[in-house]
Design a protein around this motif. Structure first.
Motif, mmCIF file in Angstrom:
data_model
loop_
_atom_site.group_PDB
_atom_site.id
_atom_site.type_symbol
_atom_site.label_atom_id
_atom_site.label_comp_id
_atom_site.label_asym_id
_atom_site.label_seq_id
_atom_site.Cartn_x
_atom_site.Cartn_y
_atom_site.Cartn_z
ATOM 1 N N VAL A 1 14.309 35.027 -7.430
ATOM 2 C CA VAL A 1 14.768 36.672 -7.548
ATOM 3 C C VAL A 1 15.220 37.562 -7.046
ATOM 4 O O VAL A 1 15.738 38.015 -7.492
ATOM 5 C CB VAL A 1 13.204 37.056 -8.545
ATOM 6 N N SER B 1 0.097 38.270 -5.736
ATOM 7 C CA SER B 1 -0.252 37.352 -6.368
ATOM 8 C C SER B 1 -1.038 36.731 -7.689
ATOM 9 O O SER B 1 -1.071 36.089 -8.070
ATOM 10 C CB SER B 1 0.576 35.978 -6.070
ATOM 11 N N TRP C 1 1.258 38.190 0.109
ATOM 12 C CA TRP C 1 1.467 37.320 -1.098
ATOM 13 C C TRP C 1 0.281 37.199 -1.800
ATOM 14 O O TRP C 1 0.134 37.283 -2.862
ATOM 15 C CB TRP C 1 2.903 36.927 -1.367
ATOM 16 N N MET D 1 2.597 37.473 6.131
ATOM 17 C CA MET D 1 3.641 37.446 4.498
ATOM 18 C C MET D 1 3.248 36.809 3.439
ATOM 19 O O MET D 1 2.338 37.294 2.547
ATOM 20 C CB MET D 1 4.819 37.167 4.893
ATOM 21 N N GLN E 1 5.495 29.599 -5.271
ATOM 22 C CA GLN E 1 6.198 31.099 -5.597
ATOM 23 C C GLN E 1 6.215 31.859 -5.220
ATOM 24 O O GLN E 1 6.960 32.987 -5.668
ATOM 25 C CB GLN E 1 4.922 31.088 -6.061
ATOM 26 N N LEU E 2 6.231 32.321 -3.648
ATOM 27 C CA LEU E 2 6.737 32.981 -2.849
ATOM 28 C C LEU E 2 7.891 32.791 -3.206
ATOM 29 O O LEU E 2 9.165 33.832 -2.952
ATOM 30 C CB LEU E 2 5.969 33.425 -1.568
ATOM 31 N N ASP F 1 -2.735 34.623 -6.592
ATOM 32 C CA ASP F 1 -3.067 32.773 -5.971
ATOM 33 C C ASP F 1 -3.951 32.716 -4.648
ATOM 34 O O ASP F 1 -3.032 32.818 -3.700
ATOM 35 C CB ASP F 1 -1.791 32.308 -5.908
ATOM 36 N N ARG G 1 9.773 30.770 -4.465
ATOM 37 C CA ARG G 1 10.426 31.807 -6.261
ATOM 38 C C ARG G 1 11.014 33.153 -6.016
ATOM 39 O O ARG G 1 12.081 33.978 -7.137
ATOM 40 C CB ARG G 1 9.224 30.982 -7.405
ATOM 41 N N ALA G 2 9.809 33.817 -5.714
ATOM 42 C CA ALA G 2 10.097 35.065 -5.805
ATOM 43 C C ALA G 2 11.720 35.748 -5.285
ATOM 44 O O ALA G 2 11.973 36.454 -5.313
ATOM 45 C CB ALA G 2 8.879 36.137 -5.526
ATOM 46 N N TRP G 3 11.150 34.628 -3.789
ATOM 47 C CA TRP G 3 12.605 35.432 -2.713
ATOM 48 C C TRP G 3 14.086 35.164 -3.805
ATOM 49 O O TRP G 3 14.953 35.877 -3.483
ATOM 50 C CB TRP G 3 13.039 34.187 -1.737
#
Lengths: 156, 146
Positions: free
Chosen positions: A68, A35, A31, A27, A61-62, A37, A64-66
């Motif tokens: 979201v 992304s 990502w 994962m 950031q991953l 990154d 953070r995406a979770w």
């Protein structure tokens, strides 16, 4: 998709529907590609170790995406995510892969949250929430806050 | 070593501009990587029936603009770098076909004493605009250099 959530359905302290997550090395690579990154600390163990972080760790950031995903799933199609913030307070390490598609046994993370404030502002029906990612030990590694607008039954 | 005062002199000046072409494939890849099945990001037919009238990008998709693009390379005195967190304000949906221009500037720098010694906190602010010059999102991110 679940039925639409309305502002009137939410009370102070209402729980956001929790979402389980399993971070895997695979994962993290997906990502990184999606992304853009490309920080090697997220796929190269020796690079992360040189930073004093043991081995390749989950991108902030991953997580953070979770968060979201947690919020946008809860508010449904008619809700709007207005603001989201989070702190990467502790590092998380992904599970290794057991096969091309399956992770090894290990930690499962949970994205969770609670409504903390309900109010109407500029004609919008808003909810403030505390949100977080917790690790397998129940520690909040990524705490944050979100503000959402929900449809109201009072408005046609 | 560069001083905090010197670094503070860069506040507001270090503007960096990054342009991102938003494509359906990119939205799908991001949603798949996250493991987010929400049809708003992927199912055109289903998304068409919502208030958005079509697929939108998951809020906060533009991370490269926020993270990698925002480092004032060479001006961070320590070797280690860690993302500390961030804040996003979402003003308008972002759709496939949009061209997003993200302008980042250093907003603040401060020093703190951590377990590993001195740590520098860099705060960056980014304004994201679409091809119609509408502000679609604003973001703030913290990078910790130690």
């Amino acid at each position: 998709m679940a039925k639409q959530l309305y502002w009137e359905d939410v009370a102070d302290g209402s729980e956001l529907t929790p979402i389980p997550k399993i971070a895997t090395t695979q994962m993290l690579v997906k990502w990184a590609g999606a992304s853009g990154d490309l920080n090697p600390a997220h796929y190269e163990d020796t690079f992360a170790a040189a930073q004093g972080l043991n081995r390749a760790f989950v991108q902030g950031q991953l997580k953070r995406a979770w968060l979201v995903q947690l919020v946008t799933t809860w508010i449904g199609d008619e809700g709007t995510l207005k603001k989201l913030s989070c702190q990467f307070r502790a590092v998380d390490w992904p599970r290794f892969m057991a096969s091309l598609t399956d992770p090894k046994e290990g930690e499962t993370w949970w994205c969770k949250g609670n409504a903390t404030k309900k109010y109407v502002q500029d004609d919008e029906h808003l909810i403030d929430c505390d949100i977080w990612v917790e690790n397998g030990k129940g520690e909040k590694t990524t705490p944050g806050k979100a503000t959402v607008a929900l449809p109201s039954r009072g408005k046609s | 070593m560069v001083s905090v005062d010197e670094l503070r002199g860069m506040i507001g000046k270090e503007a960096k501009v990054e342009v991102t072409q938003i494509e359906k494939g990119m939205i799908k890849k991001a949603a798949e990587a996250i493991g987010d099945p929400n049809p708003l990001w992927q199912d055109e037919k289903r998304a068409r029936k919502t208030k958005y009238g079509g697929i939108i990008a998951p809020p906060g998709l533009l991370i490269t603009a926020m993270m990698s693009g925002s480092r004032p390379e060479g001006s961070m005195p320590f070797q280690r770098l860690l993302a500390g967190g961030g804040e996003w304000e979402f003003l308008l949906p972002i759709r496939a076909g949009d061209v997003i221009t993200s302008t980042t500037a250093l907003a603040d720098v401060y020093e703190r004493e951590g377990k590993a010694g001195k740590m520098l906190f860099f705060i960056f602010e980014t304004i994201h605009k679409n091809q119609l010059d509408e502000v679609v999102a604003k973001s703030r991110s913290t990078l910790i250099n130690y």
